[in-house]
Structure formats: structure tokens, C-alpha cells
Design a protein around this motif. Structure first.
Motif, PDB file in Angstrom:
ATOM      1  N   ARG A 183       9.233   2.972  19.595  1.00 34.30           N
ATOM      2  CA  ARG A 183       8.522   1.723  19.312  1.00 34.30           C
ATOM      3  C   ARG A 183       8.115   1.665  17.840  1.00 34.30           C
ATOM      4  NH1 ARG A 183       3.941   1.737  23.172  1.00 34.30           N
ATOM      5  NH2 ARG A 183       5.697   1.838  24.613  1.00 34.30           N
ATOM      6  N   GLN A 184       7.619   2.786  17.326  1.00 31.79           N
ATOM      7  CA  GLN A 184       7.253   2.824  15.913  1.00 31.79           C
ATOM      8  C   GLN A 184       8.483   2.657  15.030  1.00 31.79           C
ATOM      9  OE1 GLN A 184       3.858   3.244  14.584  1.00 31.79           O
ATOM     10  NE2 GLN A 184       5.105   2.243  13.002  1.00 31.79           N
ATOM     11  N   PRO A 198       1.341   0.261  16.048  1.00 35.11           N
ATOM     12  CA  PRO A 198       2.579   0.480  15.285  1.00 35.11           C
ATOM     13  C   PRO A 198       2.762  -0.503  14.136  1.00 35.11           C
ATOM     14  CG  PRO A 198       3.014   0.628  17.636  1.00 35.11           C
ATOM     15  CD  PRO A 198       1.614   0.120  17.482  1.00 35.11           C
ATOM     16  N   PHE A 199       2.332  -1.740  14.316  1.00 37.77           N
ATOM     17  CA  PHE A 199       2.441  -2.728  13.243  1.00 37.77           C
ATOM     18  C   PHE A 199       1.517  -2.365  12.082  1.00 37.77           C
ATOM     19  CE2 PHE A 199       4.506  -5.191  16.510  1.00 37.77           C
ATOM     20  CZ  PHE A 199       5.401  -5.988  15.818  1.00 37.77           C
ATOM     21  N   GLU A 200       0.305  -1.973  12.407  1.00 37.48           N
ATOM     22  CA  GLU A 200      -0.639  -1.608  11.342  1.00 37.48           C
ATOM     23  C   GLU A 200      -0.168  -0.357  10.610  1.00 37.48           C
ATOM     24  OE1 GLU A 200      -4.754  -3.522  13.157  1.00 37.48           O
ATOM     25  OE2 GLU A 200      -4.299  -1.414  13.549  1.00 37.48           O
ATOM     26  N   GLY A 217       2.460  -1.170   8.068  1.00 34.97           N
ATOM     27  CA  GLY A 217       2.011  -1.902   6.892  1.00 34.97           C
ATOM     28  C   GLY A 217       1.918  -3.398   7.082  1.00 34.97           C
ATOM     29  N   PHE A 218       1.988  -3.851   8.323  1.00 33.88           N
ATOM     30  CA  PHE A 218       1.831  -5.282   8.606  1.00 33.88           C
ATOM     31  C   PHE A 218       0.352  -5.672   8.646  1.00 33.88           C
ATOM     32  CE2 PHE A 218       6.078  -4.660  10.422  1.00 33.88           C
ATOM     33  CZ  PHE A 218       6.726  -5.836  10.102  1.00 33.88           C
ATOM     34  N   ASP A 219       0.094  -6.919   8.327  1.00 33.83           N
ATOM     35  CA  ASP A 219      -1.204  -7.532   8.593  1.00 33.83           C
ATOM     36  C   ASP A 219      -1.070  -8.330   9.885  1.00 33.83           C
ATOM     37  OD1 ASP A 219      -2.554  -6.620   6.278  1.00 33.83           O
ATOM     38  OD2 ASP A 219      -1.598  -8.194   5.085  1.00 33.83           O
ATOM     39  N   THR A 276       2.374 -10.146   9.590  1.00 31.51           N
ATOM     40  CA  THR A 276       2.997 -10.474   8.308  1.00 31.51           C
ATOM     41  C   THR A 276       3.225  -9.216   7.477  1.00 31.51           C
ATOM     42  OG1 THR A 276       1.894 -12.620   8.293  1.00 31.51           O
ATOM     43  CG2 THR A 276       2.771 -11.845   6.203  1.00 31.51           C
ATOM     44  N   ARG A 277       4.436  -9.111   6.912  1.00 33.02           N
ATOM     45  CA  ARG A 277       4.744  -7.970   6.061  1.00 33.02           C
ATOM     46  C   ARG A 277       4.040  -8.123   4.721  1.00 33.02           C
ATOM     47  NH1 ARG A 277       7.671  -5.722   1.977  1.00 33.02           N
ATOM     48  NH2 ARG A 277       9.215  -4.099   2.420  1.00 33.02           N
TER      49      ARG A 277
END
Length: 295
Positions: free
Chosen positions: A163-164, A252-254, A257-259, A293-294
Motif C-alpha cells: 500500500r505504501q 501512507p499518503f502523509e 509527502g501528500f497534503d 495533493t502532492r
């Protein structure tokens, strides 16, 4: 122009009565692996559109309002889109509806050639610019960065480590400011590692499919007995990794590096009531919605 703006229609144009027989014929030839092998996805892609056509499952329709509103908002600045994994053309149909006459350049990546071909069938029908890629979402690359990545209930196909890797890959192929829009079923309190059908549940699903097929008013392109059997095979083979809480998706998003601007529990009680999963997932499950968001 496409089907119009998101506010003009309640749902995208999905000609399931025409495409379900197409998938039924394509899958034996295109699904990877020996059809008799448990590793083949024939059992999944041959019946999937019939499950939707016969109203056995709601699938993406649970999230149509969210997807159309979100994709329409993003459309002006996000024309280059990656659909990362898709059982059929449902996400492409939602993009077409949301984007309307605005530019739309879509790449679909999926391991299965049946899924990819169905998306090409839909794109050809409606004049959508589509790049079909039969390959692994964990290894997708982009010569030009994408503006938008979207998928539906796909993250649960992966264990924690994979997933990551999936989310990291999405980060890698997006431009700065690019966005991921996704949804995922969450099963609070579920203790099993994987969600699956019992034998009793599988036979019950097959019976529901047979009853619905018998009552269906038009031609189906497959015998009721065949649909019953493939629905049973679908049920006894289908499984996904259990997601117990939104944090299992958000984290995983955080880390990548995603907001994360949205991570909620779906549309509330009314949506949960209308959302009929094709297993006995329970009324406490829901489809979380995520927008990230990237940086």
C-alpha cells in the motif's frame, strides 16, 4: 461535448447492458493465467459487470455524487489523468461526465487486459483520448507527470507494505500540485486480516444473481445457469485486505509527502443504507473518501 456537467445528470452513461456481454466474451481470452488456476482473474472480470447490471452491488455508484463534484472541480487544471486500477470503465465514465467538453487525456493502467480493453471499448464509443497500459500499478511510470490520479476501492487490494509502495508511486508520477482522488471501504472492528465470503454467503450470492438474471427483462448474453456458477466462483475466490480505520489510508499518503485535504467517513447514514456490498460486510462499514495533493 461529453455527457455534460456533473450537475446536469444524476449519473454517468454506463451502457452495462451492452458491455456486460462484451466482458463475458473477452475475459476467457484476455484474463491473465490459466482459467482453471486460482491465480486467474477470469472469475472476477467475467461476472463483474453483470453484478452491476443486475443491481447486485452498488460499487462505484455509492460514491458517484462525491466523485462527480470533486472531479468537476478539478477538471479545469487537471486534464492529464491516470486511472490506477479499474475493474471496468466506471471511473472513465465518471471522468467523462465530470469533465464535459473540457480537455481530458486519460491513461488507464491495470494488470488485466480485460479491464484495459473494456476501457478502450468505452473510450472508442465516446471519443475519449485514452492511453491503455496493461501493467502493474506499483511500477507505472510517466514520461510526462500526471495532474490527477483517481481510483475506486483499489487500495484494499494491497497489504500494508505494498500500500505504501502504491501511494509512493502515485506521488512519483504526479506533478507538484497534482491530486489523488480515491475511495475505500472501511470495516471498523473487523478482526480478520482479509475480507472474504463464507461458503454459505457464496451460494447465497449465486442464488441472488440467478434470481435477478431470471427476472431481467432483456437479453443477457449468458445463460442463467452460467451466471450462477461464475457468481459462485467470484464469491469463493474474492478477497481484499481489511481496512479498519481511515488512518490506515491517510498515513501512507502523509508519509509519501501528500497534503490530505479530505479523509471522511462517506456520505453518512443514508449513503450507508443505500450502499449494498456484495458480501455481508455489515451496516457499520462505509466508503471513506480521500483527496490528497502532492507537495
Amino acid at each position: 461535448m461529453g455527457a455534460g456537467m456533473a450537475g446536469s445528470l444524476t449519473k454517468p452513461d454506463e451502457p452495462l447492458a451492452e458491455s456486460a456481454p462484451v466482458a463475458w466474451l473477452l475475459a476467457p481470452a484476455l484474463c491473465a493465467g490459466d482459467p482453471a488456476s486460482p491465480d486467474s482473474c477470469l472469475w472476477y472480470h467475467r461476472i463483474w459487470q453483470y453484478l452491476r447490471l443486475l443491481d447486485i452491488i452498488t460499487s462505484i455508484r455509492t460514491n458517484t455524487a462525491f466523485l462527480l463534484a470533486t472531479l468537476e472541480r478539478l477538471a479545469p487544471a487537471h486534464p492529464r489523468v491516470l486511472i490506477s486500477g479499474s475493474a471496468d470503465y466506471a471511473m472513465l465514465a465518471h471522468l467523462r461526465e465530470a469533465f464535459g467538453s473540457r480537455p481530458l487525456d486519460v491513461t488507464i493502467v491495470d494488470l488485466c487486459a480485460t479491464s484495459v480493453r473494456l476501457n478502450q471499448w468505452y473510450a472508442d464509443r465516446y471519443g475519449i483520448a485514452l492511453t491503455p497500459v496493461c501493467g502493474d500499478a506499483l511500477a507505472v511510470h510517466a514520461e510526462r507527470p500526471f495532474d490527477l490520479v483517481c481510483t475506486h476501492n483499489f487500495v484494499g487490494r494491497f497489504d500494508t507494505a505494498s500500500r505504501q509502495r502504491l501511494v509512493d508511486r502515485w506521488y512519483a508520477v504526479l506533478r507538484p500540485g497534482g491530486v489523488v482522488v480515491t475511495t475505500q471501504r472501511v470495516r471498523p472492528g473487523e478482526r480478520a486480516r482479509r475480507a472474504s465470503y463464507s461458503e454459505e454467503e457464496a451460494r447465497a450470492l449465486a442464488d441472488r444473481v440467478a434470481a435477478a438474471a431470471t427476472a431481467y427483462p432483456g437479453p443477457l448474453g449468458a445463460a442463467v445457469s452460467e451466471l450462477r456458477e461464475v457468481a459462485y466462483q467470484y464469491a469463493i475466490r474474492k478477497g481484499s485486505y481489511v481496512i479498519e480505520s481511515p488512518s490506515e489510508i491517510v498515513s501512507p499518503f502523509e508519509r509519501a509527502g501528500f497534503d490530505v485535504s479530505l479523509a471522511d467517513e462517506g456520505g453518512g447514514p443514508a449513503e450507508r443504507q443505500a450502499d449494498r456490498p456484495s458480501s455481508t460486510a455489515g451496516v457499520d462499514t462505509y466508503r471513506m473518501r480521500l483527496v490528497a495533493t502532492r507537495r
